[in-house]
Design a protein around this motif. Sequence first.
Motif, PDB file in Angstrom:
ATOM      1  N   ILE A   7       0.859  -1.203   0.000  1.00 31.81           N
ATOM      2  CA  ILE A   7       0.000   0.000   0.000  1.00 31.81           C
ATOM      3  C   ILE A   7       0.892   1.249   0.000  1.00 31.81           C
ATOM      4  CG2 ILE A   7      -1.776   1.285   1.297  1.00 31.81           C
ATOM      5  CD1 ILE A   7      -2.442  -1.520   2.638  1.00 31.81           C
ATOM      6  N   VAL A   8       0.627   2.176  -0.925  1.00 33.81           N
ATOM      7  CA  VAL A   8       1.309   3.479  -0.893  1.00 33.81           C
ATOM      8  C   VAL A   8       0.245   4.547  -0.673  1.00 33.81           C
ATOM      9  CG1 VAL A   8       2.611   5.209  -2.208  1.00 33.81           C
ATOM     10  CG2 VAL A   8       3.269   2.797  -2.339  1.00 33.81           C
ATOM     11  N   ILE A   9       0.493   5.383   0.337  1.00 33.82           N
ATOM     12  CA  ILE A   9      -0.444   6.465   0.666  1.00 33.82           C
ATOM     13  C   ILE A   9       0.207   7.780   0.245  1.00 33.82           C
ATOM     14  CG2 ILE A   9      -1.682   7.636   2.545  1.00 33.82           C
ATOM     15  CD1 ILE A   9      -1.357   4.959   4.159  1.00 33.82           C
ATOM     16  N   ILE A  10      -0.463   8.529  -0.626  1.00 35.76           N
ATOM     17  CA  ILE A  10       0.059   9.843  -1.022  1.00 35.76           C
ATOM     18  C   ILE A  10      -0.572  10.877  -0.093  1.00 35.76           C
ATOM     19  CG2 ILE A  10       0.337  11.520  -2.893  1.00 35.76           C
ATOM     20  CD1 ILE A  10       1.640   8.818  -3.524  1.00 35.76           C
ATOM     21  N   GLY A  11       0.269  11.585   0.669  1.00 37.52           N
ATOM     22  CA  GLY A  11      -0.219  12.576   1.634  1.00 37.52           C
ATOM     23  C   GLY A  11      -0.071  12.039   3.045  1.00 37.52           C
ATOM     24  N   THR A  26      -0.686  -4.862  10.223  1.00 39.15           N
ATOM     25  CA  THR A  26      -1.404  -5.817   9.362  1.00 39.15           C
ATOM     26  C   THR A  26      -0.472  -6.790   8.659  1.00 39.15           C
ATOM     27  OG1 THR A  26      -1.254  -4.214   7.569  1.00 39.15           O
ATOM     28  CG2 THR A  26      -3.316  -4.242   8.818  1.00 39.15           C
ATOM     29  N   GLY A  27       0.834  -6.538   8.721  1.00 41.75           N
ATOM     30  CA  GLY A  27       1.766  -7.379   7.966  1.00 41.75           C
ATOM     31  C   GLY A  27       1.955  -6.864   6.544  1.00 41.75           C
ATOM     32  N   TYR A  28       1.163  -5.891   6.127  1.00 39.87           N
ATOM     33  CA  TYR A  28       1.350  -5.281   4.807  1.00 39.87           C
ATOM     34  C   TYR A  28       2.500  -4.277   4.872  1.00 39.87           C
ATOM     35  CZ  TYR A  28      -3.075  -7.072   2.947  1.00 39.87           C
ATOM     36  OH  TYR A  28      -4.071  -7.883   2.493  1.00 39.87           O
ATOM     37  N   SER A  29       3.246  -4.170   3.769  1.00 41.67           N
ATOM     38  CA  SER A  29       4.270  -3.111   3.717  1.00 41.67           C
ATOM     39  C   SER A  29       3.575  -1.829   3.232  1.00 41.67           C
ATOM     40  CB  SER A  29       5.395  -3.511   2.766  1.00 41.67           C
ATOM     41  OG  SER A  29       4.867  -3.869   1.509  1.00 41.67           O
ATOM     42  N   VAL A  30       3.787  -0.775   4.018  1.00 40.29           N
ATOM     43  CA  VAL A  30       3.071   0.483   3.755  1.00 40.29           C
ATOM     44  C   VAL A  30       4.085   1.618   3.647  1.00 40.29           C
ATOM     45  CG1 VAL A  30       1.348   2.116   4.643  1.00 40.29           C
ATOM     46  CG2 VAL A  30       1.089  -0.337   5.122  1.00 40.29           C
ATOM     47  N   ALA A  31       3.912   2.490   2.634  1.00 41.26           N
ATOM     48  CA  ALA A  31       4.749   3.696   2.536  1.00 41.26           C
ATOM     49  C   ALA A  31       3.846   4.920   2.465  1.00 41.26           C
ATOM     50  CB  ALA A  31       5.637   3.631   1.294  1.00 41.26           C
ATOM     51  N   VAL A  32       4.308   6.006   3.091  1.00 34.05           N
ATOM     52  CA  VAL A  32       3.591   7.285   3.029  1.00 34.05           C
ATOM     53  C   VAL A  32       4.484   8.279   2.290  1.00 34.05           C
ATOM     54  CG1 VAL A  32       2.618   9.197   4.352  1.00 34.05           C
ATOM     55  CG2 VAL A  32       2.412   6.874   5.222  1.00 34.05           C
ATOM     56  N   VAL A  33       3.923   8.925   1.276  1.00 32.46           N
ATOM     57  CA  VAL A  33       4.677   9.917   0.499  1.00 32.46           C
ATOM     58  C   VAL A  33       4.139  11.291   0.869  1.00 32.46           C
ATOM     59  CG1 VAL A  33       5.245  10.715  -1.838  1.00 32.46           C
ATOM     60  CG2 VAL A  33       4.866   8.255  -1.403  1.00 32.46           C
ATOM     61  N   LEU A 160      -1.998  -1.206  -3.889  1.00 32.45           N
ATOM     62  CA  LEU A 160      -3.093  -0.254  -3.624  1.00 32.45           C
ATOM     63  C   LEU A 160      -2.504   1.146  -3.480  1.00 32.45           C
ATOM     64  CD1 LEU A 160      -6.044   0.487  -2.924  1.00 32.45           C
ATOM     65  CD2 LEU A 160      -5.474   0.060  -0.523  1.00 32.45           C
ATOM     66  N   LEU A 161      -3.056   2.089  -4.224  1.00 32.35           N
ATOM     67  CA  LEU A 161      -2.649   3.489  -4.119  1.00 32.35           C
ATOM     68  C   LEU A 161      -3.765   4.246  -3.395  1.00 32.35           C
ATOM     69  CD1 LEU A 161      -0.856   5.931  -4.940  1.00 32.35           C
ATOM     70  CD2 LEU A 161      -2.197   6.044  -7.056  1.00 32.35           C
ATOM     71  N   LEU A 312     -11.926   1.893   5.667  1.00 33.18           N
ATOM     72  CA  LEU A 312     -10.984   1.296   4.712  1.00 33.18           C
ATOM     73  C   LEU A 312     -10.031   0.355   5.450  1.00 33.18           C
ATOM     74  CD1 LEU A 312      -9.910   1.170   1.806  1.00 33.18           C
ATOM     75  CD2 LEU A 312      -8.434   3.133   2.345  1.00 33.18           C
ATOM     76  N   ALA A 313      -9.513   0.817   6.589  1.00 35.29           N
ATOM     77  CA  ALA A 313      -8.590  -0.031   7.361  1.00 35.29           C
ATOM     78  C   ALA A 313      -9.295  -1.304   7.820  1.00 35.29           C
ATOM     79  CB  ALA A 313      -8.054   0.750   8.563  1.00 35.29           C
ATOM     80  N   GLU A 314     -10.531  -1.153   8.310  1.00 32.07           N
ATOM     81  CA  GLU A 314     -11.289  -2.317   8.784  1.00 32.07           C
ATOM     82  C   GLU A 314     -11.474  -3.330   7.655  1.00 32.07           C
ATOM     83  OE1 GLU A 314     -15.080  -1.466  10.912  1.00 32.07           O
ATOM     84  OE2 GLU A 314     -15.925  -3.006   9.622  1.00 32.07           O
ATOM     85  N   MET A 315     -11.811  -2.843   6.452  1.00 27.93           N
ATOM     86  CA  MET A 315     -12.058  -3.762   5.327  1.00 27.93           C
ATOM     87  C   MET A 315     -10.757  -4.446   4.884  1.00 27.93           C
ATOM     88  SD  MET A 315     -14.788  -1.486   3.188  1.00 27.93           S
ATOM     89  CE  MET A 315     -15.779  -2.652   2.325  1.00 27.93           C
ATOM     90  N   ILE A 316      -9.667  -3.677   4.868  1.00 31.76           N
ATOM     91  CA  ILE A 316      -8.372  -4.272   4.464  1.00 31.76           C
ATOM     92  C   ILE A 316      -7.952  -5.341   5.482  1.00 31.76           C
ATOM     93  CG2 ILE A 316      -5.892  -3.783   4.218  1.00 31.76           C
ATOM     94  CD1 ILE A 316      -6.665  -1.089   2.930  1.00 31.76           C
ATOM     95  N   ILE A 317      -8.140  -5.030   6.759  1.00 25.50           N
ATOM     96  CA  ILE A 317      -7.740  -5.987   7.808  1.00 25.50           C
ATOM     97  C   ILE A 317      -8.624  -7.240   7.745  1.00 25.50           C
ATOM     98  CG2 ILE A 317      -7.650  -6.335  10.330  1.00 25.50           C
ATOM     99  CD1 ILE A 317      -6.914  -3.238  10.431  1.00 25.50           C
ATOM    100  N   ASP A 318      -9.940  -7.049   7.611  1.00 25.25           N
ATOM    101  CA  ASP A 318     -10.851  -8.202   7.555  1.00 25.25           C
ATOM    102  C   ASP A 318     -10.556  -9.084   6.347  1.00 25.25           C
ATOM    103  OD1 ASP A 318     -12.056  -7.364   9.801  1.00 25.25           O
ATOM    104  OD2 ASP A 318     -13.924  -6.670   8.876  1.00 25.25           O
ATOM    105  N   ASP A 319     -10.121  -8.458   5.247  1.00 16.51           N
ATOM    106  CA  ASP A 319      -9.907  -9.192   4.004  1.00 16.51           C
ATOM    107  C   ASP A 319      -8.548  -9.884   3.982  1.00 16.51           C
ATOM    108  OD1 ASP A 319     -11.495  -9.398   1.485  1.00 16.51           O
ATOM    109  OD2 ASP A 319      -9.512  -8.955   0.638  1.00 16.51           O
ATOM    110  N   ALA A 320      -7.629  -9.403   4.861  1.00 12.99           N
ATOM    111  CA  ALA A 320      -6.240  -9.868   4.790  1.00 12.99           C
ATOM    112  C   ALA A 320      -6.135 -11.383   4.918  1.00 12.99           C
ATOM    113  CB  ALA A 320      -5.399  -9.177   5.861  1.00 12.99           C
ATOM    114  N   GLY A 321      -7.022 -11.976   5.746  1.00 12.32           N
ATOM    115  CA  GLY A 321      -6.977 -13.420   5.951  1.00 12.32           C
ATOM    116  C   GLY A 321      -7.369 -14.196   4.706  1.00 12.32           C
ATOM    117  N   GLN A 322      -8.130 -13.598   3.803  1.00 10.33           N
ATOM    118  CA  GLN A 322      -8.642 -14.320   2.633  1.00 10.33           C
ATOM    119  C   GLN A 322      -7.669 -14.288   1.458  1.00 10.33           C
ATOM    120  OE1 GLN A 322     -12.583 -13.088   1.550  1.00 10.33           O
ATOM    121  NE2 GLN A 322     -13.108 -12.706   3.687  1.00 10.33           N
ATOM    122  N   CYS A 323      -7.451 -13.098   0.863  1.00  8.14           N
ATOM    123  CA  CYS A 323      -6.645 -13.105  -0.367  1.00  8.14           C
ATOM    124  C   CYS A 323      -5.398 -12.236  -0.279  1.00  8.14           C
ATOM    125  CB  CYS A 323      -7.498 -12.661  -1.544  1.00  8.14           C
ATOM    126  SG  CYS A 323      -7.921 -10.931  -1.438  1.00  8.14           S
TER     127      CYS A 323
END
Length: 404
Positions: A7-11, A26-33, A160-161, A312-323
């Motif tokens: 996930i890259v977050i602009i701002g 979440t175990g996802y690699s996240v960058a903030v620009v 995800l952008l 958005l965070a809740e949906m990403i976290i809930d979905d993380a276990g599936q795909c």
Amino acid sequence: MSSDYDIVIIGGGLSGGSLALALQDTGYSVAVVEAVTDEQRHSSPAARRALALSYGTVNLLRSLGIWEGVAEKSSAIRDIHVSDRGHFAKARLSAEKEGVDALGYVITAGGLEDHISDILESSPIERICPARLMGFSAGPESVCLTLRRGEEDLTPVTRLLVGADGVQSSVRRFLNIGLETRDYRQTAIVTVIRPEVDPLGMAFERFTSTGPLAVLPMVDGCCSVVWTQAAEEAERIMALDDQKFRTRLQDAFGFRLGKLELESVRVQFPLELVRAETMIGPRSVLVGNAAHQLHPVAGQGFNLGIRDIALLAEMIIDDAGQCRDPGAPRLIEAYAEARRTDHEAVIRFTDGVVRVFSNDWLPAVGARGLGLLFLDHCSMAKHWLTRHAMGLGGRVPRIGSRPE
Ligand SMILES: Cc1cc2nc3c(=O)[nH]c(=O)nc-3n(C[C@H](O)[C@H](O)[C@H](O)COP(=O)(O)OP(=O)(O)OC[C@H]3O[C@@H](n4cnc5c(N)ncnc54)[C@H](O)[C@@H]3O)c2cc1C
């Protein structure tokens, strides 16, 4: 295709920073620009604006571990006093009657932004700053970004952008997303005053013939003023010297808090409703002011934005276990769909308040007087409005694991 970041977050402002912190475990690699340095943001006049954060927003910030470190810089709103200048009608909302400590809290935007930056600095989130998004191309599996950092171009790939880059969002522009806009031809004049009488947690919303005036309690007995005026009148008011400005403000607010002394310079913000026609594009989503900028009259901007982030965070976290694909089209489509009702309700409410309370047309004056009288005497209506003012009117997303 492999990617550099999930996930890259602009701002990296209030929205982008809060989202990054919501995703850090979440175990996802996240960058903030982020385009500006902490020092530049801290010294910008916009950092001085005070935010009234609802009870619900503060609970969300608490569950993200953001609130504890700034709570002492905030002031609790225990009562809200709503009045119409030159008219008898008024209404009062009270935390005590709702059985809570506070209806909300007031904090400067700069204080909250600095704190979020400090937490991000010691988190596993990568910060690319100062750097600017220059463009991107989205494919079915990933998004290839071009970032400019100084003289250097970076080209990370993400799944995800997120556009959290404010009302002038370049993510939104590169996605060619259209806008609904309404120029209110009004300007908010923001300053800090020290009243003779401590407001003791009372926030004031005072409607005047030229626009609403909000006076919000801050720490140390000071108050933040957000005074909305027609654009031309605001220019004239901004040109007044301090003494004349003080007298004008005192006249508009009255002597409920005794004599008002100025504590800071004045800053102005032109006011416009801006709403993105859609919050999503291929493997990309918008949050916060990139999706909607509101008139500050009802203090709903970030209170609405934090609910984008929480969901958005809740949906990403809930979905993380599936795909484990945070940019999966069905996920981002579900996000846009789930946010629609809240956006429409808050935008309609805020826009309605601006129209009814910013003019001197006799039927509108009569209607708001009756509305305030009704509100003050009907406990059910008052309870309903207070719950909404507290950010508890609809479903509140749950994020983070920290206790409230
Ligand atoms: C006078 C006033 C009073 C307000 N009062 C309240 C209130 O009482 N309560 C409330 O809830 N809300 C209030 N608001 C609204 C609130 O300030 C906003 O909703 C909130 O600041 C939005 O945060 P954001 O992070 O979405 O956007 P922003 O604060 O605009 O942050 C966007 C970030 O993105 C960065 N950026 C932009 N473009 C790029 C790029 N190309 N590359 C990299 N980075 C980029 C920017 O530098 C910035 O840091 C008020 C607003 C105003 C003007």
